[in-house]
Design an enzyme around this catalytic site. Structure first.
Site, PDB file in Angstrom:
ATOM      1  N   HIS A 156       6.867  -7.407  -2.342  1.00  0.00           N
ATOM      2  CA  HIS A 156       6.665  -6.730  -1.056  1.00  0.00           C
ATOM      3  C   HIS A 156       7.617  -7.308  -0.004  1.00  0.00           C
ATOM      4  O   HIS A 156       7.466  -7.030   1.184  1.00  0.00           O
ATOM      5  CB  HIS A 156       5.229  -6.943  -0.553  1.00  0.00           C
TER       6      HIS A 156
ATOM      7  N   SER B 104      -4.468   2.816   4.575  1.00  0.00           N
ATOM      8  CA  SER B 104      -4.686   2.216   3.260  1.00  0.00           C
ATOM      9  C   SER B 104      -4.725   0.687   3.369  1.00  0.00           C
ATOM     10  O   SER B 104      -5.566   0.014   2.743  1.00  0.00           O
ATOM     11  CB  SER B 104      -3.567   2.659   2.305  1.00  0.00           C
TER      12      SER B 104
ATOM     13  N   LYS C 266       0.804  -1.237   0.000  1.00  0.00           N
ATOM     14  CA  LYS C 266       0.000   0.000   0.000  1.00  0.00           C
ATOM     15  C   LYS C 266       0.834   1.283   0.000  1.00  0.00           C
ATOM     16  O   LYS C 266       0.342   2.352   0.376  1.00  0.00           O
ATOM     17  CB  LYS C 266      -1.009   0.044   1.162  1.00  0.00           C
TER      18      LYS C 266
HETATM   19  S1  PPS Z   1      -0.559  -2.880  -3.281  1.00  0.00           S
HETATM   20  O1  PPS Z   1      -1.815  -3.662  -3.059  1.00  0.00           O
HETATM   21  O2  PPS Z   1       0.371  -3.069  -2.168  1.00  0.00           O
HETATM   22  O3  PPS Z   1       0.051  -3.160  -4.579  1.00  0.00           O
HETATM   23  O4  PPS Z   1      -1.062  -1.357  -3.245  1.00  0.00           O
HETATM   24  P1  PPS Z   1      -0.200  -0.101  -3.727  1.00  0.00           P
HETATM   25  O5  PPS Z   1      -0.344   0.058  -5.189  1.00  0.00           O
HETATM   26  O6  PPS Z   1       1.175  -0.177  -3.176  1.00  0.00           O
HETATM   27  O7  PPS Z   1      -0.899   1.102  -2.981  1.00  0.00           O
HETATM   28  C1  PPS Z   1      -2.221   1.495  -3.213  1.00  0.00           C
HETATM   29  C2  PPS Z   1      -2.343   2.916  -2.697  1.00  0.00           C
HETATM   30  O8  PPS Z   1      -1.701   3.810  -3.627  1.00  0.00           O
HETATM   31  C3  PPS Z   1      -2.651   4.775  -4.061  1.00  0.00           C
HETATM   32  N1  PPS Z   1      -2.355   5.220  -5.426  1.00  0.00           N
HETATM   33  C4  PPS Z   1      -2.227   6.505  -5.780  1.00  0.00           C
HETATM   34  N2  PPS Z   1      -2.260   7.625  -5.037  1.00  0.00           N
HETATM   35  C5  PPS Z   1      -2.115   8.811  -5.703  1.00  0.00           C
HETATM   36  N3  PPS Z   1      -1.961   8.904  -7.045  1.00  0.00           N
HETATM   37  C6  PPS Z   1      -1.925   7.792  -7.818  1.00  0.00           C
HETATM   38  N4  PPS Z   1      -1.773   7.900  -9.125  1.00  0.00           N
HETATM   39  C7  PPS Z   1      -2.050   6.522  -7.179  1.00  0.00           C
HETATM   40  N5  PPS Z   1      -2.060   5.242  -7.612  1.00  0.00           N
HETATM   41  C8  PPS Z   1      -2.248   4.456  -6.532  1.00  0.00           C
HETATM   42  C9  PPS Z   1      -3.987   4.045  -3.935  1.00  0.00           C
HETATM   43  O9  PPS Z   1      -5.065   4.926  -4.014  1.00  0.00           O
HETATM   44  C10 PPS Z   1      -3.801   3.382  -2.575  1.00  0.00           C
HETATM   45  O10 PPS Z   1      -3.814   4.321  -1.513  1.00  0.00           O
HETATM   46  P2  PPS Z   1      -5.130   4.738  -0.693  1.00  0.00           P
HETATM   47  O11 PPS Z   1      -4.634   5.645   0.392  1.00  0.00           O
HETATM   48  O12 PPS Z   1      -5.719   3.485  -0.138  1.00  0.00           O
HETATM   49  O13 PPS Z   1      -6.021   5.442  -1.651  1.00  0.00           O
END
Ligand code: PPS
Length: 300
Positions: A114, A144, A52
């Site tokens: 991860h 998250s 996340k």
């Molecule tokens: S995972 O399941 O571990 O692969 O998830 P991961 O991709 O690492 O994290 C997901 C969170 O990243 C946010 N996210 C973004 N935030 C801002 N801008 C962009 N473009 C973007 N892309 C992914 C996503 O919304 C998740 O965070 P939260 O706080 O839950 O919204």
């Protein structure tokens, strides 16, 4: 991805167990020997994060930088989790992450993990692969993760927010302690120069600047037009609407509970932590985060 929704019940949810000192669930350890023996190639790029922290965001940026111009149909037909396989993933009925990585036709291969740094297959270090690590501040990261654990049906039952937060502080999460993860990778960066350590908060603050830094790390020089396209395409709202990156095709996730692209903000923790929880968290944080050179922003 094919997944039998009938199997989506509480027995499908993983249970945490101690794996060499790190809390894990079986779907990330069952193929361990093959994960450990994975043969990296010198041009492989490993995208490493605590869950996340911005994995999908950076994966998509790297994919666009490397392949966005070459094969536009890739962008409209292959979900990001197939373009960038999740190395240690062994979800039943899905292809093993290792097999997916081995079958990637691209060069470079982009590979997601991860794993805490001590679990990374040694061939990545032997081949001197480039590694991009993304870290996110602990408070937004746990929020998250909490929402994700509700909607991702293979994760352990999250329980209520207050017990979840206690569990996070104790490091009893899938992939272990956030504190150990970000510190372990930070320490690695001091010894291994092919590691680009970046922060989710910096990406939210100025994605153009962070893409420039990535390009210089990767030795890429996109045209002004290309960079403009990429910067636009990786905005939260664009990604949220893009079915090839928003995980809406991943049937192990229940979007009725929460979307994968949820808020994408810095500071959403303020909507979850009580004042008392925040104070207790900060006290505990100070004890665990002793290295003054590793600093996070919880607001921007
Ligand atoms: S995972 O399941 O571990 O692969 O998830 P991961 O991709 O690492 O994290 C997901 C969170 O990243 C946010 N996210 C973004 N935030 C801002 N801008 C962009 N473009 C973007 N892309 C992914 C996503 O919304 C998740 O965070 P939260 O706080 O839950 O919204």
């Amino acid at each position: 991805m094919s997944f039998d929704p009938d199997k989506m019940n509480s027995t499908f949810r993983g249970e945490l167990f101690d794996f060499h000192g790190v809390s894990m669930i079986h779907i990330f350890t069952d193929n361990w020997e093959n994960v450990q023996n994975f043969q990296a190639r010198p041009d492989d790029i490993l995208i490493a994060t605590y869950p996340k922290a911005g994995t999908t965001w950076v994966s998509y940026i790297l994919d666009l930088l490397h392949f966005g111009q070459q094969s536009p149909e890739r962008q409209t037909s292959i979900p990001i989790y197939e373009r960038v396989p999740f190395l240690e993933m062994t979800i039943p009925s899905l292809n093993l992450g290792v097999d997916q990585a081995n079958n990637l036709p691209t060069s470079p291969r982009l590979i997601k993990t991860h794993l805490p740094v001590q679990f990374v297959p040694k061939s990545f270090w032997e081949q001197n692969c480039r590694v991009v690590y993304v870290a996110r501040n602990a408070k937004d990261n746990v929020v998250s993760y909490f929402h994700f654990d509700h909607m991702a049906q293979f994760q352990p039952e999250p329980g209520d927010w207050s017990s979840y937060l206690q569990r996070f502080m104790k490091g009893k999460m899938v992939f272990g302690s956030w504190y150990d993860h970000v510190n372990g990778w930070w320490k690695k960066k001091q010894a291994y120069s092919n590691l680009h350590y970046m922060f989710f908060e910096d990406m939210v603050e100025d994605i153009g600047r962070e893409i420039d830094k990535l390009c210089s790390f990767l030795g890429l020089s996109p045209s002004v037009e290309e960079k403009k396209q990429i910067t636009g395409g990786v905005q939260f709202d664009s990604m949220k609407m893009n079915d090839m990156v928003n995980h809406s095709t991943a049937t192990v996730m229940d979007f009725k509970i929460s979307p994968f692209m949820r808020k994408g903000k810095v500071g959403d923790w303020k909507n979850h932590f009580t004042v008392a929880q925040s104070e207790e968290f900060d006290e505990d944080y100070k004890k665990k985060m002793k290295d003054p050179s590793l600093q996070f922003h919880t607001e921007i």
